[in-house]
Motif scaffolding. Structure first.
Motif, PDB file in Angstrom:
ATOM      1  N   VAL A  43       1.308  -1.363  -0.313  1.00 40.65           N
ATOM      2  CA  VAL A  43      -0.058   0.110  -0.067  1.00 40.65           C
ATOM      3  C   VAL A  43       1.336   1.353   0.197  1.00 40.65           C
ATOM      4  CG1 VAL A  43      -1.525   1.738   1.384  1.00 40.65           C
ATOM      5  CG2 VAL A  43      -1.839  -1.387   0.901  1.00 40.65           C
ATOM      6  N   VAL A  44       0.375   2.440  -0.898  1.00 37.53           N
ATOM      7  CA  VAL A  44       1.763   3.460  -0.814  1.00 37.53           C
ATOM      8  C   VAL A  44       0.643   4.810  -0.528  1.00 37.53           C
ATOM      9  CG1 VAL A  44       2.918   2.459  -2.508  1.00 37.53           C
ATOM     10  CG2 VAL A  44       1.251   3.696  -3.657  1.00 37.53           C
ATOM     11  N   LEU A  45       0.853   5.423   0.261  1.00 34.23           N
ATOM     12  CA  LEU A  45       0.075   6.185   0.697  1.00 34.23           C
ATOM     13  C   LEU A  45       0.949   8.630   0.131  1.00 34.23           C
ATOM     14  CD1 LEU A  45       0.948   5.543   4.334  1.00 34.23           C
ATOM     15  CD2 LEU A  45      -1.038   5.016   2.580  1.00 34.23           C
ATOM     16  N   ASP A  46       0.939   8.142  -1.274  1.00 30.47           N
ATOM     17  CA  ASP A  46       1.541   8.704  -2.047  1.00 30.47           C
ATOM     18  C   ASP A  46       2.003   9.028  -3.461  1.00 30.47           C
ATOM     19  OD1 ASP A  46       1.901  11.899  -2.136  1.00 30.47           O
ATOM     20  OD2 ASP A  46       3.909  11.881  -1.817  1.00 30.47           O
ATOM     21  N   THR A  47       1.975  10.009  -3.759  1.00 34.44           N
ATOM     22  CA  THR A  47       2.408   9.548  -5.596  1.00 34.44           C
ATOM     23  C   THR A  47       4.197   9.449  -5.214  1.00 34.44           C
ATOM     24  OG1 THR A  47       2.388  12.505  -5.756  1.00 34.44           O
ATOM     25  CG2 THR A  47       0.507  11.166  -6.469  1.00 34.44           C
ATOM     26  N   THR A  48       4.780   9.822  -4.997  1.00 32.93           N
ATOM     27  CA  THR A  48       6.282   9.269  -4.865  1.00 32.93           C
ATOM     28  C   THR A  48       6.501   8.056  -4.024  1.00 32.93           C
ATOM     29  OG1 THR A  48       6.363  11.176  -3.775  1.00 32.93           O
ATOM     30  CG2 THR A  48       8.417   9.979  -3.531  1.00 32.93           C
ATOM     31  N   PRO A  49       6.210   7.162  -3.658  1.00 30.08           N
ATOM     32  CA  PRO A  49       5.726   5.818  -3.648  1.00 30.08           C
ATOM     33  C   PRO A  49       5.305   5.063  -4.484  1.00 30.08           C
ATOM     34  CG  PRO A  49       4.485   6.390  -1.659  1.00 30.08           C
ATOM     35  CD  PRO A  49       4.963   7.929  -2.500  1.00 30.08           C
ATOM     36  N   LEU A  50       3.869   5.526  -5.557  1.00 30.76           N
ATOM     37  CA  LEU A  50       3.496   4.736  -5.923  1.00 30.76           C
ATOM     38  C   LEU A  50       4.487   4.931  -7.362  1.00 30.76           C
ATOM     39  CD1 LEU A  50       0.570   4.019  -7.430  1.00 30.76           C
ATOM     40  CD2 LEU A  50      -0.301   6.117  -7.969  1.00 30.76           C
ATOM     41  N   ASP A  51       4.772   5.738  -7.491  1.00 31.99           N
ATOM     42  CA  ASP A  51       5.870   5.816  -8.605  1.00 31.99           C
ATOM     43  C   ASP A  51       7.246   5.320  -8.410  1.00 31.99           C
ATOM     44  OD1 ASP A  51       8.612   7.094 -10.388  1.00 31.99           O
ATOM     45  OD2 ASP A  51       7.370   8.568 -10.780  1.00 31.99           O
ATOM     46  N   ALA A  52       7.707   5.378  -7.305  1.00 31.85           N
ATOM     47  CA  ALA A  52       9.059   3.888  -7.286  1.00 31.85           C
ATOM     48  C   ALA A  52       8.481   2.800  -7.093  1.00 31.85           C
ATOM     49  CB  ALA A  52       9.218   4.252  -6.169  1.00 31.85           C
ATOM     50  N   ALA A  53       7.488   2.626  -7.074  1.00 33.84           N
ATOM     51  CA  ALA A  53       6.291   0.913  -6.866  1.00 33.84           C
ATOM     52  C   ALA A  53       6.950   0.475  -8.239  1.00 33.84           C
ATOM     53  CB  ALA A  53       5.654   0.608  -5.869  1.00 33.84           C
ATOM     54  N   LEU A  54       5.399   1.574  -9.233  1.00 36.77           N
ATOM     55  CA  LEU A  54       5.664   0.754 -10.239  1.00 36.77           C
ATOM     56  C   LEU A  54       6.818   0.760 -11.303  1.00 36.77           C
ATOM     57  CD1 LEU A  54       2.516   2.735 -10.647  1.00 36.77           C
ATOM     58  CD2 LEU A  54       2.591   0.533 -10.887  1.00 36.77           C
ATOM     59  N   ALA A  55       7.670   1.738 -11.444  1.00 34.67           N
ATOM     60  CA  ALA A  55       8.609   2.023 -11.604  1.00 34.67           C
ATOM     61  C   ALA A  55       9.887   0.564 -11.398  1.00 34.67           C
ATOM     62  CB  ALA A  55       9.734   2.267 -11.480  1.00 34.67           C
ATOM     63  N   LEU A  56       9.619  -0.021 -10.255  1.00 40.00           N
ATOM     64  CA  LEU A  56      10.039  -1.092  -9.955  1.00 40.00           C
ATOM     65  C   LEU A  56       9.782  -2.431  -9.745  1.00 40.00           C
ATOM     66  CD1 LEU A  56      11.645   0.079  -6.742  1.00 40.00           C
ATOM     67  CD2 LEU A  56      13.240  -0.247  -8.016  1.00 40.00           C
ATOM     68  N   GLY A  57       9.005  -2.284 -11.053  1.00 39.62           N
ATOM     69  CA  GLY A  57       7.616  -3.249 -11.240  1.00 39.62           C
ATOM     70  C   GLY A  57       6.645  -4.065 -10.201  1.00 39.62           C
ATOM     71  N   VAL A  58       6.255  -3.471  -9.428  1.00 38.44           N
ATOM     72  CA  VAL A  58       5.237  -3.539  -8.510  1.00 38.44           C
ATOM     73  C   VAL A  58       4.120  -3.091  -8.246  1.00 38.44           C
ATOM     74  CG1 VAL A  58       5.321  -3.534  -6.093  1.00 38.44           C
ATOM     75  CG2 VAL A  58       7.675  -3.950  -6.463  1.00 38.44           C
ATOM     76  N   ASN A  59       2.479  -3.635  -8.350  1.00 36.44           N
ATOM     77  CA  ASN A  59       1.968  -3.281  -8.737  1.00 36.44           C
ATOM     78  C   ASN A  59       1.349  -2.942  -7.005  1.00 36.44           C
ATOM     79  OD1 ASN A  59       1.935  -2.708 -11.241  1.00 36.44           O
ATOM     80  ND2 ASN A  59       1.081  -5.041 -11.565  1.00 36.44           N
ATOM     81  N   PRO A  60       1.262  -1.417  -6.286  1.00 30.54           N
ATOM     82  CA  PRO A  60       0.327  -1.442  -5.062  1.00 30.54           C
ATOM     83  C   PRO A  60      -0.974  -2.249  -5.627  1.00 30.54           C
ATOM     84  CG  PRO A  60       1.882   0.366  -6.079  1.00 30.54           C
ATOM     85  CD  PRO A  60       1.420  -0.717  -6.886  1.00 30.54           C
TER      86      PRO A  60
END
Length: 298
Positions: A43-60
């Motif tokens: 679970v991500v609480l902001d666009t910053t970790p959302l961007d980071a997770a998706l870039a690393l191939g992780v779908n929150p």
């Protein structure tokens, strides 16, 4: 695991952690968390970790919503469960998703950290990805996701894109003054080198005017009557249409008097990228925007 009584805030209890799931220690601004070696429900609480997770191939499995999903992420964020609006995550919604990792920022969600960390291991960065710290924040999230190697590969790719841009831009960024102006609900402001986009422009090599070169904070308020502070050889305009119509803004007599406007060297860019993205995918998009804008302004 959650008791709701009238209008009281949800209270969470310690989750039952499967002892058979291997964990590893991850250091972050709030301390050290024991995180699953392979997190599967993030679970991500902001666009910053959302961007980071998706870039690393992780779908929150869950994310905060700031309206529509960020367009620069394509359709990758379209099917993620919304667990709150803006800076107000819903603890009950998060709990129902049964996360095994929560990613956020101290500057945004510090007061919720004790409750969040009882739902699942929670890793926070210090700020929200502004200034030069966006790369370090990306590395912290990558560490929590156990994808450090992939993160370094993406940062190396970004560095090469940056180098290619520096050598291809004509005229050279060393000979250009860049202006970043945002027209939003807080008025007319400029982003300084300590903002996310400002740090990238600084890294590319652009100069800034005397007002926007202020490194004390990530933005400075501009007076509508001051026709020097927004000036530059190229101006990147972040306009939020829900605050005022673009037609009204660009037809403003003071705006039309700017030399950069009269030369046609204004390039409109998206706030979701230049102001809110604050991680690797947004940074790559900023480079693309700069290349396009400077070519058009030349």
């Amino acid at each position: 695991g959650l008791l709701l009584t009238g209008c009281q805030q949800p209270s969470v209890v310690e989750p039952i952690i499967d002892p058979d799931i291997p964990t590893r220690s991850v250091d972050h601004v709030m301390g050290t968390s024991q995180v699953p070696i392979t997190p599967k429900r993030v679970v991500v609480l902001d666009t910053t970790p959302l961007d980071a997770a998706l870039a690393l191939g992780v779908n929150p499995v869950g994310t905060i919503s700031y309206g529509m999903p960020p367009g620069y992420l394509g359709n990758r964020a379209n099917n993620i469960q919304i667990i709150g609006q803006f800076n107000q995550p819903n603890l009950e919604a998060i709990l129902k998703l049964k996360p095994d990792l929560i990613l956020g920022a101290k500057s945004i969600s510090e007061r919720l950290y004790p409750k969040l960390s009882r739902i699942a291991p929670t890793v926070f960065i210090e700020g929200a990805g502004r200034s030069w710290d966006w790369k370090n924040n990306f590395r912290i999230y990558a560490d929590a996701l156990n994808r450090t190697e992939q993160a370094e590969q993406l940062l190396a790719k970004y560095k090469q894109q940056l180098t290619d841009l520096q050598t291809s831009l004509m005229p050279s960024p060393d000979d250009l003054t860049a202006s970043v102006v945002l027209n939003g609900r807080f008025g007319f402001i400029a982003h300084t080198p300590t903002s996310f986009s400002g740090a990238i422009l600084q890294e590319i090599g652009f100069k800034r005017n005397s007002v926007q070169g202020n490194n004390q904070q990530f933005f400075v308020r501009l007076s509508r009557e001051d026709l020097d502070s927004p000036e530059g050889d190229v101006l990147f305009l972040i306009h939020y249409p829900n605050t005022t119509s673009k037609e009204k803004f660009v037809n403003d007599r003071l705006w039309s008097q700017l030399d950069v406007v009269q030369r046609g060297a204004v390039c409109e860019v998206k706030g979701e990228v230049w102001a809110a993205g604050r991680s690797i995918l947004a940074a790559q998009q900023v480079l693309k925007d700069v290349e396009m804008c400077v070519e058009q302004a030349d």
